[in-house]
Design a protein around this motif. Structure first.
Motif, PDB file in Angstrom:
ATOM      1  N   GLY A  45      11.648 -33.443 -58.218  1.00  0.00           N
ATOM      2  CA  GLY A  45      11.205 -33.489 -59.602  1.00  0.00           C
ATOM      3  C   GLY A  45      10.092 -34.494 -59.855  1.00  0.00           C
ATOM      4  O   GLY A  45       9.550 -34.556 -60.959  1.00  0.00           O
ATOM      5  N   ASP A  46       9.736 -35.287 -58.837  1.00  0.00           N
ATOM      6  CA  ASP A  46       8.687 -36.293 -59.001  1.00  0.00           C
ATOM      7  C   ASP A  46       7.331 -35.632 -59.195  1.00  0.00           C
ATOM      8  O   ASP A  46       7.034 -34.605 -58.577  1.00  0.00           O
ATOM      9  N   GLU A  47       6.515 -36.241 -60.033  1.00  0.00           N
ATOM     10  CA  GLU A  47       5.155 -35.766 -60.255  1.00  0.00           C
ATOM     11  C   GLU A  47       4.290 -36.131 -59.050  1.00  0.00           C
ATOM     12  O   GLU A  47       4.409 -37.217 -58.503  1.00  0.00           O
TER      13      GLU A  47
ATOM     14  N   ILE B 216       6.769 -39.508 -52.810  1.00  0.00           N
ATOM     15  CA  ILE B 216       7.707 -38.614 -53.493  1.00  0.00           C
ATOM     16  C   ILE B 216       9.122 -38.927 -53.002  1.00  0.00           C
ATOM     17  O   ILE B 216       9.365 -38.986 -51.804  1.00  0.00           O
TER      18      ILE B 216
ATOM     19  N   SER C 218       1.667 -31.477 -61.648  1.00  0.00           N
ATOM     20  CA  SER C 218       2.674 -30.626 -61.025  1.00  0.00           C
ATOM     21  C   SER C 218       3.713 -31.478 -60.308  1.00  0.00           C
ATOM     22  O   SER C 218       3.443 -32.601 -59.904  1.00  0.00           O
ATOM     23  N   THR C 219       4.873 -30.895 -60.130  1.00  0.00           N
ATOM     24  CA  THR C 219       5.934 -31.594 -59.426  1.00  0.00           C
ATOM     25  C   THR C 219       5.865 -31.290 -57.933  1.00  0.00           C
ATOM     26  O   THR C 219       5.181 -30.356 -57.503  1.00  0.00           O
TER      27      THR C 219
END
Length: 125
Positions: free
Chosen positions: A59-61, A55, A2-3
């Motif tokens: 949009g980072d995982e 993070i 998930s982001t």
């Protein structure tokens, strides 16, 4: 995986700040990212290593094992509650604590203990 946006949005929904159809503002996301990074750094400092990487944007995982997702989302919601004026119900608080404990049992490995060879043996009389 998930982001960060999904984690933050779910956390805000848990404290009844965010509706499922409404979009978050940029400042709400930046506060969420800051709280998420701080919480995960705190956990890492306490010995709960989940492989989390900081993070930078929404949009980072989120690089944690899937078994830790619930604990992170619920504890993030509890931490965001005062910031956003959300309702941290007793049920959410209890669930956040129990999911954290469950996550700990999956992460922390207590190895076998052995007696040192210098310990005395016998009845002690």
């Amino acid at each position: 995986m998930s982001t960060a946006a999904q984690f933050i949005k779910t956390a805000l929904q848990l404290i009844l700040v965010q509706g499922s159809e409404a979009d978050l503002e940029a400042d709400e996301f930046s506060s969420g990212i800051e709280y998420l990074n701080d919480m995960m750094a705190e956990w890492d400092g306490a010995g709960v290593s989940l492989g989390f990487t900081l993070i930078q944007s929404i949009g980072d995982e989120v690089t944690i094992p899937s078994f830790a997702n619930q604990a992170v989302k619920q504890n993030l919601a509890v931490r965001l509650g005062p910031e956003f004026g959300g309702l941290v119900s007793p049920l959410l608080d209890r669930n956040a604590k129990s999911s954290y404990v469950a996550m700990l049992s999956a992460v922390v490995d207590i190895g076998n203990t052995f007696y040192q060879s210098t310990l005395p043996m016998g009845s002690g009389n």
